[in-house]
Structure formats: C-alpha cells, structure tokens
Scaffold this motif. Sequence first.
Motif, short mmCIF file in Angstrom:
data_model
loop_
_atom_site.label_atom_id
_atom_site.label_comp_id
_atom_site.label_asym_id
_atom_site.label_seq_id
_atom_site.Cartn_x
_atom_site.Cartn_y
_atom_site.Cartn_z
N SER A 10 -3.29 -3.55 6.09
CA SER A 10 -2.59 -2.84 5.02
C SER A 10 -2.99 -3.46 3.69
O SER A 10 -3.65 -4.50 3.65
N PHE A 11 -2.57 -2.80 2.59
CA PHE A 11 -2.86 -3.36 1.26
C PHE A 11 -2.27 -4.77 1.14
O PHE A 11 -2.91 -5.68 0.64
N SER A 12 -1.02 -4.91 1.61
CA SER A 12 -0.36 -6.22 1.50
C SER A 12 -1.15 -7.29 2.23
O SER A 12 -1.33 -8.40 1.73
N HIS A 13 -1.61 -6.96 3.44
CA HIS A 13 -2.41 -7.92 4.20
C HIS A 13 -3.67 -8.31 3.41
O HIS A 13 -4.03 -9.47 3.35
N PHE A 43 -4.10 -8.15 0.15
CA PHE A 43 -3.74 -8.96 -1.03
C PHE A 43 -3.54 -10.41 -0.63
O PHE A 43 -4.03 -11.32 -1.30
#
Lengths: 790, 158
Positions: free
Chosen positions: A529-532, A534
């Motif tokens: 995911s984006f969070s991962h 980042f």
Amino acid sequence: MSREKRKIFIEDNDGRARKRRRTSEVVDIEDRLESLITRVGEKSTSSLESNLEGLASVLEADLPNYKERILKIICTCASNLPEKITVYSTLVGLLNAKNYSCGEEFLDMILENLKDVLVAAQFDRARLMVRSDWFVYTILSSLPWAGKELSDKKSQEFDQLLSTIESYTSQRNKNHIPALRVWSTDEPHPQEECLDCLWAQVKKLKSDNWQEKHIRRPYLAFDDVLGDALEHTLPSFTVPPHKDCTVYPLPSVVYRMFDYTDVPEGPSMPGAHAIERYLVEETIRRTLHAHFKDRKECANQLLNLPGNSKVPANYCIIEVLFSEMFRLPNPHHVQIFYGSLIIELCKSQPNTMPGVVAQATELLYERLDSMNVTCVQRFVHWFSYHLSNFQFKWGWDEWVSAVDGGSDSSQCVFLRELFERMRRSSYHQFLVEIIPEGLHCLLPIVPAPNYRFATEQGEIPGADVAEQLLEAVRAKKDMDDLQAILNTVPANATGQEDLNQDVHMIDHTFPLLRLEVLMHVVLKVGSKSFSHSFSAVTKFHKLLKNIIVNEEAQIHCLKIVNEFWSTHPQFMLVLIDKLVRMQLIDCSAVVNWLFSKDVKDNFTKLYVWEIMTSTLKKMIKHTNKVTGEVQEAKEKFAKLEEKTKKQVTFVSFLIQSQRMKTQISQMVEETIGEAKTGFPSGELIEKQQKELDELTEKLENAERAQKQLFLIVFQRFIMILTEHIVRAEQQQVDVDTQWFKYTTERLREVLITNHEQVTKYLSSLETLLFTADLDSRILSPFNQFKALSL
Amino acid sequence: MAELSAYRDQHFRGTRDELERKLESSATLYVGNLSFFTTEEQIQELFSRAGDLKKIIMGLDKIKKVPCGFCFVEYFSHEDAQNAMWYINGTRLDDRIIRTDWDAGFVEGRQFGRGRSGGQVRDEYRSDYDPGRGGYGKKAQQTNQPVITGPAVTYSKR
C-alpha cells in the motif's frame, strides 16, 4: 437561506455585528430585522410589491433606533445578493421617500463600500481582466438595469458612450482567444470573447429599445411614491488609481453547450445574443461565488432563483457549471466543488436534473474531437467522480461503438482514461463486471508490482544480492548490515556486462546496479500500500541518499519506479510526490525524466501530466511559502528596529536628565539599566538580522530553482516538438499527429495555467527560448500566452 | 470555516480549550462509515481531489490488525482539509455515505478501534446488517446471527 446560514453570511461581511449583539438585548430585534431584510424577495405567497411596502413601513418605525444597522444590512444584501438588487434599490427608494436623510446615508455607505472593494481589488470577488477592458465590462453589465433610463433622459451623452465602446471593442487585441477556448471549432456554438459577446447582447438590447424580460422591477409599482420623493445628487466618484500590484481580471471566452433545440419542453433557451442569457448566467455565477462554502445551500439557491420560471433553469445551471469547471486558464474554485454541487442538484431534483447532466455528458462526449486537452482531463476527472456517487451506472452499451473509430480515436482515449480513474475509486474486477465486453479492450491492465529480481525471472545480475537484502530486511537487520550487503554489488556494475561484453560501456556517475537492486527491494517491501511504501522509503532514506548522488541517479531512480509500477499510474504519482518531498529527487529531475524517451510516447496519457502538474505545483508552493516567511521576518525585524529607535531616544533623554540632575543620578542610572534590558538588545537584533538574511537567501535559491525549472520545461518542450517536426518532414509524413496536437496543447497549458509565475520570466523566455526562428506551431502557444498576460 | 460538529475525541489529552484551538487550525480529518473493504488507494483517489494529501492512516482492528471502517486523512494545509469538509463530507466513497470530521491531529495508538472486540465501538452494539462492516454488530453476532467476516490479512488486496 436557512436562518442559521443567513446569520453566518451576514456576520462574515460584518464582523462587528457579533460583538455588539452579545452586549445587549437588542439582539432579538436586530436578528428579526436582519431576517426580514434578507428574506424579502424570496418565494412568498403575497406579491413582492406588497411585501416591500410592508417591510418599508416596519423599517420606518425602527429607523430612529437602528438606522446604522438597517442601512448596513441593506448595503450588504445589495452587494452580496445581486439577483435581488432591484428589490433592495426599491426598498431604499421607499425608505428615502419616508425619511430623506437615510437615503443619503445609504448612498454614502455604498459608495464607500465600492471604493473599498476596488482598492482591495476584489473585482467581483476575483473576476479578473485588463483595466480598460474591465471598465468597459462594468459599464456594459450595468446597462440591462440602467439602459432604458439613460437612453430616455441622457440620449446624446449615452450615444456618445456607446460609440466609444464600439470603437474600443473593435480595436482590441484578441490573440489570446484560442488559448481560452474549450473547443477548437465554432460548430455548433460560436465561442466569442466575453466582452464581445456582452457587447453584442447589449446592442441587441438597444435595438429592442432596452426591453428585457428578466429583471424584476418592483419599483415600477411605486412610481408615484418614488417620483414624489426628493432626489439626491450622486456624489462624484473617482475610481482609485492603478497601482502596480493591482491584478485585473483575465479575459475569458463564452462557453455554450446548449441552444433551444436541446431543450425538449418548457420555456425555451434564450439565444446566444439575448441579454436574458447573460443575465441568467450572471445570476447563476454570482450565486456560485456567494455560496461556494455550502454545496447544499448553493444547490437550493440555484434551484430557486427568481428568474428560473422564464428559462430552462436546469439547462442554464448545468451549462454555467460546466463553463466554470472548464474555465481557462483555471477555474475559480477547486474542481470538486462543481462536482459535489452537481451531485447535490441531482439529489434535489431526481426526476429532472440527472437527465440534463446525462444530456450534457453525451454532448461533451460527442464533441471530444475538438475539445481542449486540459478540459478533456477535467471532464474525465469530473465524470469518474460523478459516477462513483451513482454506482457507476451509465448507458455503457451506447458507448461500445467507440471502438469502431479505432483505438486512437478521441472517444477511446477518453474511455481509457475514464476507466483508469474509475478503477482508482473502485477495483479492477468490478469494472470487468459492469463494463460491456465490447469495451474491455480499453480497460486498464490489472495493476501489479513488477519486481525485476523475482525468482521466476531466472538468474539476472543483482538477483542474488536483492534476495539477500530482502531476507535481511525480514530478519530486521540494521542499516549498516543492509549497506554492507548492498555494497557487495560492485560500484561500477551496470547489470549489462555479461550481455554486451564488447560494447563500450557508458560510464555512470553513480553505482547503477546497486541503485537498481536497492530501489527494487524498497519498492517490493512497500508494495502492499502507499503507507507501506512511505515507511519503506523513510526507513531506507539513508541508503537511498548514499546512492542517489546526482541528477543522473535521480532520473534513473524514476525509471525504476516507472518499471516497477508501470501498471499502476496512481502509485507512481503518489510515490514520486513522496520522493520529491523527501528531497531524494529534485523537481527538475522529474521534469527531465518526463521528457525522456522513457515517457515521451505516453504524452497522450493523463498520468504524465498529473505528475508534471503536481511537480510544478510543489515548486511554486515552496517558493510561495518561503516568500511568506521572508515577509514575516521582515515585519518582525522592522518592529524590532522601531523599538530600538525608541530605546535610543529614551536613553539619550535619560542621559541628558542625568547631566542636569546629578543628585538623582543613582536612580536614573538604574532606570537606564532597566531601559536597556527592557528594550531589544543588540544581540537580539543581530540574531533577527541573521535569520532574515538566511531566509532571504533561501528565497533567492527557491526563486532561482523555480525559474530554472520553468526554463527546463519550456526548453524540453521546444526540443521535443522541433525534433518531431524535423523527423516528420524528413520522412515526409504528416506533422499533425495526435501526439503533436496533445503536446502543443500541453505546452500551452503549462504556459497559461502558470501565467502568474511564467510572466516573470517573459524576457528570458523571449530571448533564450521562444525566439523568432522557431516553427510557428511552437511559437503560437507562446504568443497566445503573451496576449493573455499583457 | 466549516463549523465544527458536536463530536469530540473523548481520549484527548489536554484541556477542552486546547482541543478546540487545535481543531480550528487542523489539517487532519477523521473519516467514518467506511467499508472494511475500502482501500487506501480509493481513499487517496477521493480525498486528493480536495488538495495535497500528506498521509492516510487506516483505522485497524486492534486485535486482528485489519481495517475496521475508519481512517484519518492528513493534508498539508488547513484550507485543503476545509475543502474536504465542504465537498466530500456526506458524499459517497465505495458506495457508502461517509462522514468527515475535524481532528486535532493523529497520535500513535488512535489508529486502533476502541471497541471491546477490537473494532470500532459502534460495531459492538449495532443491530442492523451491514455487509461492508462485517455483517451484524458483535453483540448481535453472539446470538447466533449469520456472520460475514472482514477482509483478509492486508487491505491492499481485494
């Protein structure tokens, strides 16, 4: 307007109201007055005239006690509720007939108000245009109200004014028009320049002897009362002089998508040059600006405008909404405002509005061929959002025929982008289920990470190290260990050695294979995911920083992002944004990469320009932020200096008195000591000065980087377009390909949407880049831009 | 500005005044009534329409560590968050009407549901059937109602 909303609305324009209200019990009466005044002219069971008469007598009774308040409310209403301007002018007339002095006070107040607005350059809350254009526009837009009176009572002067305008409009430079048009053709609706169109409408109004059917004129009913009242002489009014910082409204082009043939029933659409068309559009536009903070209230107001019964209101509203959404160079409000408002309108009138929106969508779809690329992008952006609120229900079957026109047709390009955006707000399998099979060839590929060193790829250079690195990450080894593993890849390895042993290797200025291994691993770790992603980039920041040592490395890093996420443009966009914000990659590297052969062929795809726009925006925002910081520091410093001056005078005053009165020298000396410490010390000033110097330097750097960035963008545009022209001419093929059309329109887009910044570089651009020897097809967007800002 | 709603975080550490002040300059929103299946990518797609997003923090079930129907979105500026309050609050995401509310700023730990079973409190006592949020509420599930399980381990997979 709901009571609550109205209160906020009034208070926004009159901050003092709030304070006063709290202090006394006149609250109720003032509230009641406010509510009465703001509500007059809204839908009511009795006639407008009798309501006005009633209100006038109520107010007359309250005038002795609440005069200032009453006049203020009327003044605010008259300037903020323009659709009711005639209602308020009648009201003031009636009050004046009853109480002569209040008319005068009102005039003074509203003129004062006008002056303030002009000085603050809030032209119609940001309808911007060149000064003289703006004057003419102001005069013309008042004529629907005052034309008849003027021609009756001052016909000679009036004719003179009109002929001055005639000669002015005929001599204006109109080179900017092509840049502002939504469509490149005038079929079926001509797209005139706004001022020209208004002039045509006013001329038509004149030939109709100034008769129009749109404006409510309640004062006619009170002719005797008003005629008997004493007149005030209008105080002379001077327009504040021009200052360099005044920004005038940019010119604009009329947007039309409907005519009377599009409206199946009910009142017919006023013609393009009917003054009623202007008046209804203007009322809608003003309503949008007045209520943009509350989409529900805005929808409610739009659906209940006073003139709505005389025109096909839904068609007019939707047409104006699209005109605002497609407005070039930039819309007044963030695009989602228009989108959420359309949804609100559809919800309020579920039986009629969705049909009009659908009809508009079909028209836009049919006219895609000649539509400006920037507007196509906004169309995709809006429609994907709109559908996401209505379960993506649409007559998809009717659009299947798009594929018959070949996969490069405007319709196919549009659908491909639309599906990509729809995927972002739903998911791939869902699209497969709702989109008819005939259109499946236009669906995006299933987005998936493309990890180069996966085991099934076989032995490729770097794969072993990548594997070790991944294992070490899973085992939560520290950064030094990871760096050590990474360093087992030779710094000069490129991964190509084995394949092309004889080929001369290009020397890289950074460890190429090392970067590839590290980036792939980072992206893989963060691929969930984006969070991962980042947190992966943050975690590996130091390692990345060690390898991404120059612009070449930065560009290569972007290439790897592109390789890894080529099926997922949204991921690419978000990730590149992050890399730039973390200062791993410069804006200029992103731009250079976008123009590299890696991306060039995708210029017809929207994500490329999403990345471009977001990169330029980041740079501009940064510069603006630093500008603000410098401004703040300067003000702080000025205050300090002011204080220091005071200190010097005070201290010298004390010293004098010390000489005179030695007997109290002890006391005075103490006071001096206190005064010295109480005021800013030299040290503090020095510190402030240093801070200011540093900020100023930071600003200079930011400004230089921004200018550099824009110069790079335009230089790359010119290079890439020139190359295309030369190649096409050599190969004797048509220059005017779809790619060429898109790319020149994007050049124009970057110029005009950033005109505020780009204008500053005009002379550099003219002498260095857009020189006269360039191909006219490249030069013309620039000339249009110049015409727009001068 | 878009007026504050009545909701206040009951676990906020600080005075009421500090909370109000933080809310008025905040760039963070709480987003509620999401489906358990809604991904970060879908949230990004919608909320980036109001302005530049700094980050999205998915609300997770504190036991199972899977999405449990809320998130925080943080913008770079208050104005952009304001746009989201004006234009996104009360519209649809993944076909559900979502609710946005000003938030005083994310603090570690707030990403987890505060319900006894790990999810949000509202999902403990709900008696309606909501397929996007695990079927019936936890309490109702114990009385042998059919159960719809939440998404698999990660939230990026459908």
